[in-house]
Design an enzyme around this catalytic site. Structure first.
Site, PDB file in Angstrom:
ATOM      1  N   ARG A 196      -2.598  -4.154   9.198  1.00 55.87           N
ATOM      2  CA  ARG A 196      -2.518  -3.642   7.833  1.00 55.87           C
ATOM      3  C   ARG A 196      -1.477  -2.528   7.831  1.00 55.87           C
ATOM      4  O   ARG A 196      -1.785  -1.347   7.935  1.00 55.87           O
ATOM      5  CB  ARG A 196      -3.882  -3.159   7.349  1.00 55.87           C
ATOM      6  N   ARG A 233      -9.389   3.181   4.996  1.00 51.31           N
ATOM      7  CA  ARG A 233      -8.055   2.684   4.651  1.00 51.31           C
ATOM      8  C   ARG A 233      -7.564   3.296   3.332  1.00 51.31           C
ATOM      9  O   ARG A 233      -6.400   3.658   3.184  1.00 51.31           O
ATOM     10  CB  ARG A 233      -8.135   1.156   4.530  1.00 51.31           C
ATOM     11  N   ASP A 286     -10.953 -10.926  -1.183  1.00 52.36           N
ATOM     12  CA  ASP A 286     -12.255 -10.300  -0.897  1.00 52.36           C
ATOM     13  C   ASP A 286     -13.441 -11.217  -1.222  1.00 52.36           C
ATOM     14  O   ASP A 286     -14.572 -10.905  -0.874  1.00 52.36           O
ATOM     15  CB  ASP A 286     -12.402  -8.983  -1.675  1.00 52.36           C
ATOM     16  N   LYS A 344     -15.844  -0.050  -6.154  1.00 51.65           N
ATOM     17  CA  LYS A 344     -15.337   0.783  -5.052  1.00 51.65           C
ATOM     18  C   LYS A 344     -13.824   0.966  -5.153  1.00 51.65           C
ATOM     19  O   LYS A 344     -13.314   2.084  -5.098  1.00 51.65           O
ATOM     20  CB  LYS A 344     -15.700   0.101  -3.721  1.00 51.65           C
ATOM     21  N   ASN A 345     -13.114  -0.152  -5.288  1.00 53.19           N
ATOM     22  CA  ASN A 345     -11.659  -0.063  -5.215  1.00 53.19           C
ATOM     23  C   ASN A 345     -11.020   0.513  -6.480  1.00 53.19           C
ATOM     24  O   ASN A 345      -9.810   0.716  -6.522  1.00 53.19           O
ATOM     25  CB  ASN A 345     -11.055  -1.429  -4.861  1.00 53.19           C
ATOM     26  N   CYS A 375     -11.582  -1.506   7.470  1.00 52.02           N
ATOM     27  CA  CYS A 375     -12.126  -2.738   8.014  1.00 52.02           C
ATOM     28  C   CYS A 375     -11.149  -3.377   8.989  1.00 52.02           C
ATOM     29  O   CYS A 375      -9.937  -3.219   8.858  1.00 52.02           O
ATOM     30  CB  CYS A 375     -12.397  -3.728   6.881  1.00 52.02           C
ATOM     31  N   ARG A 413     -20.405   0.463   3.296  1.00 50.18           N
ATOM     32  CA  ARG A 413     -19.143   1.032   2.810  1.00 50.18           C
ATOM     33  C   ARG A 413     -18.870   0.605   1.377  1.00 50.18           C
ATOM     34  O   ARG A 413     -18.212   1.314   0.626  1.00 50.18           O
ATOM     35  CB  ARG A 413     -17.981   0.555   3.692  1.00 50.18           C
ATOM     36  N   ILE A 446      -3.361 -13.560   2.003  1.00 46.08           N
ATOM     37  CA  ILE A 446      -3.111 -12.115   1.874  1.00 46.08           C
ATOM     38  C   ILE A 446      -3.149 -11.397   3.221  1.00 46.08           C
ATOM     39  O   ILE A 446      -2.251 -10.620   3.538  1.00 46.08           O
ATOM     40  CB  ILE A 446      -4.125 -11.446   0.911  1.00 46.08           C
TER      41      ILE A 446
HETATM   42  N1  EPU Z   1       1.297  -4.743   3.105  1.00 40.32           N
HETATM   43  C1  EPU Z   1       2.385  -4.498   3.884  1.00 40.32           C
HETATM   44  N2  EPU Z   1       2.851  -3.220   3.954  1.00 40.32           N
HETATM   45  C2  EPU Z   1       2.272  -2.195   3.280  1.00 40.32           C
HETATM   46  C3  EPU Z   1       1.148  -2.455   2.468  1.00 40.32           C
HETATM   47  C4  EPU Z   1       0.674  -3.760   2.415  1.00 40.32           C
HETATM   48  O1  EPU Z   1       2.934  -5.399   4.514  1.00 40.32           O
HETATM   49  O2  EPU Z   1       2.760  -1.066   3.384  1.00 40.32           O
HETATM   50  C5  EPU Z   1       0.771  -6.122   3.025  1.00 40.32           C
HETATM   51  C6  EPU Z   1      -0.645  -6.256   3.594  1.00 40.32           C
HETATM   52  O3  EPU Z   1      -0.623  -6.365   5.001  1.00 40.32           O
HETATM   53  C7  EPU Z   1      -1.141  -7.496   2.905  1.00 40.32           C
HETATM   54  C8  EPU Z   1      -0.477  -7.407   1.523  1.00 40.32           C
HETATM   55  O4  EPU Z   1       0.595  -6.478   1.661  1.00 40.32           O
HETATM   56  O5  EPU Z   1      -0.668  -8.644   3.559  1.00 40.32           O
HETATM   57  C9  EPU Z   1      -1.363  -6.973   0.397  1.00 40.32           C
HETATM   58  O6  EPU Z   1      -2.129  -5.853   0.799  1.00 40.32           O
HETATM   59  P1  EPU Z   1      -2.487  -4.691  -0.207  1.00 40.32           P
HETATM   60  O7  EPU Z   1      -1.596  -3.539   0.070  1.00 40.32           O
HETATM   61  O8  EPU Z   1      -2.554  -5.220  -1.595  1.00 40.32           O
HETATM   62  O9  EPU Z   1      -3.938  -4.344   0.280  1.00 40.32           O
HETATM   63  P2  EPU Z   1      -4.563  -2.944   0.195  1.00 40.32           P
HETATM   64  O10 EPU Z   1      -4.018  -2.237  -0.980  1.00 40.32           O
HETATM   65  O11 EPU Z   1      -4.533  -2.315   1.530  1.00 40.32           O
HETATM   66  C10 EPU Z   1      -6.554  -3.524  -1.434  1.00 40.32           C
HETATM   67  C11 EPU Z   1      -8.045  -3.432  -1.342  1.00 40.32           C
HETATM   68  C12 EPU Z   1      -8.567  -4.501  -0.382  1.00 40.32           C
HETATM   69  C13 EPU Z   1      -8.146  -5.857  -0.920  1.00 40.32           C
HETATM   70  C14 EPU Z   1      -6.613  -5.899  -1.079  1.00 40.32           C
HETATM   71  C15 EPU Z   1      -6.113  -7.181  -1.702  1.00 40.32           C
HETATM   72  C16 EPU Z   1      -8.424  -1.087  -1.679  1.00 40.32           C
HETATM   73  C17 EPU Z   1      -8.858   0.201  -1.092  1.00 40.32           C
HETATM   74  N3  EPU Z   1      -8.415  -2.120  -0.849  1.00 40.32           N
HETATM   75  O12 EPU Z   1      -6.091  -3.312  -0.104  1.00 40.32           O
HETATM   76  O13 EPU Z   1      -9.978  -4.409  -0.398  1.00 40.32           O
HETATM   77  O14 EPU Z   1      -8.534  -6.851  -0.008  1.00 40.32           O
HETATM   78  O15 EPU Z   1      -6.182  -4.798  -1.913  1.00 40.32           O
HETATM   79  O16 EPU Z   1      -6.668  -7.355  -2.953  1.00 40.32           O
HETATM   80  O17 EPU Z   1      -8.120  -1.177  -2.863  1.00 40.32           O
HETATM   81  C18 EPU Z   1     -12.153  -4.435   0.501  1.00 40.32           C
HETATM   82  O18 EPU Z   1     -12.523  -3.857  -0.531  1.00 40.32           O
HETATM   83  O19 EPU Z   1     -12.969  -4.902   1.340  1.00 40.32           O
HETATM   84  C19 EPU Z   1     -10.724  -4.594   0.743  1.00 40.32           C
HETATM   85  C20 EPU Z   1     -10.239  -4.910   1.941  1.00 40.32           C
END
Ligand code: EPU
Length: 429
Positions: free
Chosen positions: A128, A99, A316, A28-29, A123, A409, A338
């Protein structure tokens, strides 16, 4: 409120009797980002091994809104025609539920010089923020205005200007977003403290294959040399295996397998999980593309886990692994580094009979082994939903898992995969 569909699962009461193959779907990701990257292409993008899941359907709807023509050729195979991208307004309604919609903003800004979008949903796993996205675009020369329901980002008339961006926290979607925006920016962009996740590497490699120039993939410094729109003619993106789905299947098998083979996976993307499972005493037979678990399992040893960016232990997989920890001898400490509030699901695991002590929003202690009993639970998010399904399978009696929407999802017809190895699970309206 509970969503309409639910899973009804009859537990195995600790018996190890599941047998057969669990095939890992496409990630998915990974695919969601390649779909967003279609906006960088002047002609078309072809994709294979695309999982048939809700998030993919939502992303395709968002792309259609922006002018992409979507053709589904056979199951899991798509052709996207990207010659006429004519809108820079990302649907508020859809992106509030997805997201990953945030990764459309970088390519859109690069292609059309404008992107309008709401704060994305997804989610319910605590705060976030998207502050990195907003700050990063500004350092690429764009300006930001906030309207009632959305942010509007506008590039300078002559396009985005390459720059250096340092991430104070590694962020998967932010790394991907700027990598894509920078493909169409002027000059060189350097991303420091970038995410190393296999999904980021897979996206970057495909873009390079189609004409981009991105260096340093899989390291914390990624350099992108801006250029022209990409061409996808004659190329196919084959979605990499979903390491989180494979990891969850492996955890389920560790608890229940007489003989279960998890196929089509990349165990080299699961080093942290495999290390932890082996240190708990789980016996795994690992090849380049499969993991087999069979025979009687000795008791599991308790282990402490700390989630970490790749290649550390993935957030995850924290919830699915926690179910295994409830069956281990002694106390295991979970440290979720995280996300905030990604331990809420433990309330229901505790109601099922596990000995759980939540210390704060990031830390919990599980003491096992505990006998779990079937209960009625509601998934708060995709990964916790999977943990409930695993807990329900090992418990005694019947469980009902509500909010199957969250599970859909990320998992393609999960109940069918599980029925095939002997799980008594039904989807009920
Ligand atoms: N963060 C910030 N500001 C931002 C962006 C992120 O503070 O502008 C913080 C987040 O709050 C978190 C950390 O940075 O504490 C890392 O978050 P990240 O941005 O890496 O998460 P993401 O990109 O939103 C992706 C996956 C998630 C997975 C995380 C961590 C996708 C679509 N989602 O999320 O997947 O948990 O990386 O590996 O790629 C899932 O598939 O169920 C899922 C939640």
């Amino acid at each position: 409120m509970f969503e309409e569909e639910k899973f009804v699962i009859k537990g195995l009461e600790g018996k190890r009797c599941l047998s057969g193959e669990l095939k890992t779907p496409g990630a998915k990701n990974a695919v969601l980002k390649v779909l967003a990257a279609a906006l960088l292409f002047k002609d078309e993008v072809n994709l294979a091994n695309v999982p048939d899941i809700e998030d993919v359907s939502r992303m395709l709807e968002l792309l259609e809104d922006l002018g992409v023509v979507v053709e589904k050729n056979s199951p899991g195979t798509y052709r996207l025609i990207t010659t006429d991208i004519n809108s820079s307004d990302i649907s508020v309604e859809i992106s509030k539920r997805l997201r990953a919609s945030i990764v459309l903003t970088g390519p859109l800004l690069g292609r059309l010089g404008r992107a309008a979008f709401p704060h994305p949903g997804g989610c319910v796993i605590g705060k976030r923020p998207i502050d990195f996205t907003l700050e990063g675009f500004i350092s690429l020369g764009a300006s930001l205005t906030e309207e009632t329901e959305c942010y509007v980002i506008t590039a300078p008339v002559d396009g985005l200007q390459g720059t250096e961006i340092f991430f104070k926290t590694q962020s998967v979607t932010s790394t991907e977003n700027f990598m894509m925006a920078a493909v169409l920016a002027r000059g060189k962009t350097i991303l420091k403290n970038s995410a190393l996740e296999p999904e980021v590497v897979s996206l970057g490699e495909f873009l390079n294959d189609c004409g981009a120039r991105i260096e340093g993939l899989g390291t914390s410094t990624i350099t992108i040399y801006g250029g022209e729109l990409l061409s996808g003619q004659g190329k196919v993106y084959v979605t990499i295996p979903d390491r989180i789905a494979a990891g969850s299947f492996i955890v389920l098998a560790a608890l229940t397998a007489e003989d279960v083979l998890v196929t089509d996976c990349r165990p080299d993307h699961l080093d942290a999980l495999i290390y932890i499972l082996r240190s708990m005493g789980v016996q795994l037979e690992v090849t380049d593309s499969s993991v087999r678990i069979r025979g009687r399992q000795p008791t599991f040893k308790a282990v402490d886990i700390k989630t970490h960016e790749y290649p550390g232990f993935p957030t995850d997989l924290q919830a699915p692994l926690a179910v295994l920890l409830t069956q281990s001898e002694g106390s295991s400490f979970i440290f979720e580094t995280i996300f905030e509030n990604r331990l809420q699901y433990l309330d229901s695991i505790s109601r099922m009979g596990a000995e759980v002590k939540v210390i704060d929003a990031h830390r919990a202690l599980l003491t096992g082994p505990s006998k779990l009993e079937g209960k009625e639970v509601a998934s708060p998010d995709l990964r916790a939903g999977l943990a409930y399904v695993i807990a329900a399978i090992i418990a005694s009696g019947e469980s009902v898992v509500h909010n199957v929407y969250y599970i859909d999802r990320g998992y393609e017809r999960l109940e069918e995969s599980l029925q095939a190895i002997g799980v008594d699970i039904k989807r009920v309206q």
